[in-house]
Design an enzyme around this catalytic site. Sequence first.
Site, PDB file in Angstrom:
ATOM      1  N   ASP A  70      36.279 -16.944 119.046  1.00  0.00           N
ATOM      2  CA  ASP A  70      36.222 -18.317 118.527  1.00  0.00           C
ATOM      3  C   ASP A  70      34.840 -18.627 117.946  1.00  0.00           C
ATOM      4  O   ASP A  70      34.713 -19.246 116.885  1.00  0.00           O
ATOM      5  CB  ASP A  70      36.595 -19.336 119.604  1.00  0.00           C
ATOM      6  CG  ASP A  70      35.724 -19.239 120.856  1.00  0.00           C
ATOM      7  OD1 ASP A  70      35.146 -18.163 121.126  1.00  0.00           O
ATOM      8  OD2 ASP A  70      35.627 -20.255 121.585  1.00  0.00           O
ATOM      9  N   TYR A  71      33.789 -18.171 118.628  1.00  0.00           N
ATOM     10  CA  TYR A  71      32.424 -18.441 118.186  1.00  0.00           C
ATOM     11  C   TYR A  71      32.132 -17.742 116.858  1.00  0.00           C
ATOM     12  O   TYR A  71      31.625 -18.364 115.910  1.00  0.00           O
ATOM     13  CB  TYR A  71      31.436 -17.967 119.260  1.00  0.00           C
ATOM     14  CG  TYR A  71      29.993 -18.258 118.946  1.00  0.00           C
ATOM     15  CD1 TYR A  71      29.453 -19.527 119.151  1.00  0.00           C
ATOM     16  CD2 TYR A  71      29.153 -17.260 118.449  1.00  0.00           C
ATOM     17  CE1 TYR A  71      28.123 -19.793 118.863  1.00  0.00           C
ATOM     18  CE2 TYR A  71      27.821 -17.521 118.164  1.00  0.00           C
ATOM     19  CZ  TYR A  71      27.314 -18.788 118.374  1.00  0.00           C
ATOM     20  OH  TYR A  71      26.000 -19.049 118.084  1.00  0.00           O
TER      21      TYR A  71
END
Length: 216
Positions: A154-155
């Site tokens: 996600d990052y």
Amino acid sequence: MTNVKNSRVLITGAASGIGRLLAVRLAESGARVVLWDINRDGLEEARADLAAAGHSADTFICDLTKKEEIAAVASQTLAAGGPIDVLINNAGIVSGKYLLDLSDGDIERTFQVNTLALFWTVRAFLPAMLEQGSGHIVTIASAASLAGAPRLSDYCSSKSAAFGFDESLRLELKKQDSGIITTIVCPYYIGTNMFDGVKTRFSWLLPILKPEDVVR
């Protein structure tokens, strides 16, 4: 290069870490700093530290996951001191989980803070920059914008989007002959609480960065 002396500089995520150090460094350089963060206590501590060093700061509580709150706080910020000359989109979050361990909320929150908030802050402050024919928009992204890593799906995705946002915005502003510039910053892991305990396989090539060095 942008001259920050007497410029009004807004830093998101300014209550701790890189944002807080940036506030000190910029205030020492003569900037009029504006600090945004969701952490009320940390924001007050940052303001008090600046005051003790002889610097003033405007502070605003803002939850960057909420588009309407960003718009409202931006209006308050403009009303309190006029246009923002330098916008530093520094706030960021990381979950540090394997994909299947991430909740839907984790994923959405990562993109709300690391990616979507860029759109809402820039759309709030860009009109005044265009009107005055100058400004500087800084996006604190990451080396994760350019290379994936485990437990950061996600990052990395959100920071890749931030990189694309800056690149497109820069070309738009150039095409409009706006007088506004952008900067994208893509550091490796930084030794702050955000990446507490992180290790690097090749410290001789990619050392964990010291926050003070990154800020400088």
